[in-house]
Design a protein around this motif. Sequence first.
Motif, PDB file in Angstrom:
ATOM      1  N   VAL A  72       1.013  -0.902   0.370  1.00 62.41           N
ATOM      2  CA  VAL A  72      -0.188   0.485   0.052  1.00 62.41           C
ATOM      3  C   VAL A  72       0.956   1.358  -0.356  1.00 62.41           C
ATOM      4  CG1 VAL A  72      -1.833   1.227   1.274  1.00 62.41           C
ATOM      5  CG2 VAL A  72      -1.811  -1.319   1.508  1.00 62.41           C
ATOM      6  N   ILE A  73       0.350   1.882  -1.156  1.00 64.86           N
ATOM      7  CA  ILE A  73       0.653   3.551  -0.508  1.00 64.86           C
ATOM      8  C   ILE A  73       0.484   4.709  -0.467  1.00 64.86           C
ATOM      9  CG2 ILE A  73       2.989   5.125  -2.869  1.00 64.86           C
ATOM     10  CD1 ILE A  73       3.128   2.995  -4.208  1.00 64.86           C
ATOM     11  N   THR A  74       0.207   4.979   0.439  1.00 64.20           N
ATOM     12  CA  THR A  74      -1.304   6.155   0.860  1.00 64.20           C
ATOM     13  C   THR A  74       0.133   7.002   1.241  1.00 64.20           C
ATOM     14  OG1 THR A  74      -2.501   6.487   2.402  1.00 64.20           O
ATOM     15  CG2 THR A  74      -0.935   5.151   2.957  1.00 64.20           C
ATOM     16  N   ASP A  75      -0.913   8.860   0.651  1.00 61.32           N
ATOM     17  CA  ASP A  75      -0.564   9.823   0.946  1.00 61.32           C
ATOM     18  C   ASP A  75      -0.585  10.051   2.948  1.00 61.32           C
ATOM     19  OD1 ASP A  75      -0.002  12.788   1.133  1.00 61.32           O
ATOM     20  OD2 ASP A  75      -2.016  13.145   0.452  1.00 61.32           O
ATOM     21  N   LEU A  76      -0.058  10.859   3.317  1.00 60.95           N
ATOM     22  CA  LEU A  76      -0.016  11.143   4.972  1.00 60.95           C
ATOM     23  C   LEU A  76      -0.968  11.526   5.506  1.00 60.95           C
ATOM     24  CD1 LEU A  76       1.389  10.347   8.209  1.00 60.95           C
ATOM     25  CD2 LEU A  76       2.627  12.008   7.422  1.00 60.95           C
ATOM     26  N   LEU A  77      -1.305  12.922   4.416  1.00 68.89           N
ATOM     27  CA  LEU A  77      -2.094  13.768   4.759  1.00 68.89           C
ATOM     28  C   LEU A  77      -3.630  13.796   4.092  1.00 68.89           C
ATOM     29  CD1 LEU A  77      -0.229  17.004   5.875  1.00 68.89           C
ATOM     30  CD2 LEU A  77      -0.639  15.227   7.275  1.00 68.89           C
ATOM     31  N   MET A  78      -4.850  13.732   4.409  1.00 67.32           N
ATOM     32  CA  MET A  78      -6.386  13.404   3.653  1.00 67.32           C
ATOM     33  C   MET A  78      -7.150  13.826   4.635  1.00 67.32           C
ATOM     34  SD  MET A  78      -5.380  10.098   1.248  1.00 67.32           S
ATOM     35  CE  MET A  78      -4.658   8.804   2.635  1.00 67.32           C
ATOM     36  N   ASP A  79      -8.504  14.188   3.523  1.00 67.68           N
ATOM     37  CA  ASP A  79      -9.793  14.276   4.914  1.00 67.68           C
ATOM     38  C   ASP A  79     -10.174  13.046   5.763  1.00 67.68           C
ATOM     39  OD1 ASP A  79      -9.342  16.823   4.352  1.00 67.68           O
ATOM     40  OD2 ASP A  79     -10.493  17.420   2.931  1.00 67.68           O
ATOM     41  N   LEU A 132       3.417   2.236   2.178  1.00 65.79           N
ATOM     42  CA  LEU A 132       4.867   3.122   2.181  1.00 65.79           C
ATOM     43  C   LEU A 132       4.352   4.603   2.088  1.00 65.79           C
ATOM     44  CD1 LEU A 132       7.580   3.562  -0.564  1.00 65.79           C
ATOM     45  CD2 LEU A 132       6.370   5.293  -0.376  1.00 65.79           C
ATOM     46  N   ILE A 133       4.814   5.110   2.984  1.00 62.25           N
ATOM     47  CA  ILE A 133       4.112   7.013   3.274  1.00 62.25           C
ATOM     48  C   ILE A 133       4.589   7.424   2.497  1.00 62.25           C
ATOM     49  CG2 ILE A 133       3.447   8.425   4.997  1.00 62.25           C
ATOM     50  CD1 ILE A 133       2.231   5.565   6.219  1.00 62.25           C
ATOM     51  N   LEU A 134       3.514   8.253   1.684  1.00 61.31           N
ATOM     52  CA  LEU A 134       3.655   9.462   0.424  1.00 61.31           C
ATOM     53  C   LEU A 134       3.370  10.436   1.343  1.00 61.31           C
ATOM     54  CD1 LEU A 134       5.306   9.155  -1.645  1.00 61.31           C
ATOM     55  CD2 LEU A 134       3.522   8.985  -3.031  1.00 61.31           C
ATOM     56  N   ILE A 166       8.599   9.304  11.986  1.00 63.14           N
ATOM     57  CA  ILE A 166       9.372   8.415  12.755  1.00 63.14           C
ATOM     58  C   ILE A 166       7.554   8.164  13.360  1.00 63.14           C
ATOM     59  CG2 ILE A 166       9.600   8.180  15.495  1.00 63.14           C
ATOM     60  CD1 ILE A 166      11.835  10.809  15.043  1.00 63.14           C
ATOM     61  N   ASP A 167       6.652   8.224  13.723  1.00 63.55           N
ATOM     62  CA  ASP A 167       5.002   8.025  14.123  1.00 63.55           C
ATOM     63  C   ASP A 167       4.848   6.820  12.786  1.00 63.55           C
ATOM     64  OD1 ASP A 167       4.725   9.618  16.065  1.00 63.55           O
ATOM     65  OD2 ASP A 167       3.995  11.455  15.363  1.00 63.55           O
ATOM     66  N   ALA A 168       5.355   6.829  11.332  1.00 58.25           N
ATOM     67  CA  ALA A 168       4.352   5.871  10.790  1.00 58.25           C
ATOM     68  C   ALA A 168       5.840   5.148  10.699  1.00 58.25           C
ATOM     69  CB  ALA A 168       4.783   6.957   9.327  1.00 58.25           C
ATOM     70  N   LEU A 169       6.630   4.604  11.216  1.00 61.28           N
ATOM     71  CA  LEU A 169       7.961   4.129  11.618  1.00 61.28           C
ATOM     72  C   LEU A 169       7.495   3.239  12.704  1.00 61.28           C
ATOM     73  CD1 LEU A 169      10.895   5.417   9.835  1.00 61.28           C
ATOM     74  CD2 LEU A 169       9.359   3.798   8.921  1.00 61.28           C
ATOM     75  N   ARG A 170       7.589   3.974  13.033  1.00 59.79           N
ATOM     76  CA  ARG A 170       6.962   3.112  14.879  1.00 59.79           C
ATOM     77  C   ARG A 170       5.682   2.210  14.825  1.00 59.79           C
ATOM     78  NH1 ARG A 170       8.022   7.603  18.923  1.00 59.79           N
ATOM     79  NH2 ARG A 170      10.163   7.299  19.585  1.00 59.79           N
ATOM     80  N   ASP A 186       6.947   0.614   6.034  1.00 55.29           N
ATOM     81  CA  ASP A 186       8.226  -0.085   5.493  1.00 55.29           C
ATOM     82  C   ASP A 186       9.071   0.879   4.795  1.00 55.29           C
ATOM     83  OD1 ASP A 186       7.426  -2.932   6.655  1.00 55.29           O
ATOM     84  OD2 ASP A 186       5.867  -2.360   5.341  1.00 55.29           O
ATOM     85  N   ASP A 187       8.251   2.163   4.455  1.00 55.89           N
ATOM     86  CA  ASP A 187       8.952   3.028   4.019  1.00 55.89           C
ATOM     87  C   ASP A 187       8.768   4.525   4.214  1.00 55.89           C
ATOM     88  OD1 ASP A 187      11.435   4.252   2.417  1.00 55.89           O
ATOM     89  OD2 ASP A 187      11.262   3.087   1.003  1.00 55.89           O
ATOM     90  N   TYR A 188       9.003   5.146   3.850  1.00 53.25           N
ATOM     91  CA  TYR A 188       8.454   7.006   3.682  1.00 53.25           C
ATOM     92  C   TYR A 188       9.017   7.565   3.271  1.00 53.25           C
ATOM     93  CZ  TYR A 188       7.092  11.441   6.757  1.00 53.25           C
ATOM     94  OH  TYR A 188       6.379  12.783   7.353  1.00 53.25           O
ATOM     95  N   MET A 189       8.445   8.312   2.329  1.00 49.79           N
ATOM     96  CA  MET A 189       8.459   8.563   0.848  1.00 49.79           C
ATOM     97  C   MET A 189       8.697  10.641   1.044  1.00 49.79           C
ATOM     98  SD  MET A 189       9.793   6.696  -2.390  1.00 49.79           S
ATOM     99  CE  MET A 189      10.118   8.272  -3.612  1.00 49.79           C
TER     100      MET A 189
END
Length: 191
Positions: A51-58, A79-81, A91-95, A99-102
């Motif tokens: 799953v590749i997901t945007d971090l900020l969404m409504d 993977l957070i995008l 840090i929050d996402a990885l905790r 699996d990845d952050y871009m």
Amino acid sequence: MRKLRILLVDDDPYILSGIGKDLESEGYHVNTAESGERAIARLQETHFDLVITDLLMDHIDGIQVLKAAKARSPETMVLILTGYGDMSSAIDALRLDADDYMLKPCEPEEIKFRVSRCFERLEASRKIRLYEKMLPICCVCKKIRDDSGQEPGTGQWVSVEKYVWEKAGIAPTSTYCPQCAAAVKKEMGLE
């Protein structure tokens, strides 16, 4: 071999289209969701490898999508995008087992590389789980090494009958399969 399945989640249609086409050109099966709500609905319908997901969404954000994906299948890579990244959100996402952050915008080659790396880790994880489930059986005497509760490779060698009895409570009986029965009869001159 089946195509690896990706769920791409972003409220920006240009991101969905651009990244989606790039990943499909690499041979992946890509589904898209334009919101966190739609992503969670798709996760309940279908298994995704990544799953590749945007971090900020409504309403439902990328962290909630991450939690839903991992709750449904801890094996699913996420993977957070984001275009608004900071050290705290990473840090929050990885905790939470991302699996990845871009950071956006990202180059097509970079996202392809990161996706490929996620799938390499997924494949390694699947192999490790497969190897952990394998029973070591002696190729001569057919005893099984029982590593239960011990360091792998240090267990006692026990007969198949004892192992099956201790693990499943089933008392196996000895008999001959048709091929072995015919071979024994032939060897004993009973044919």
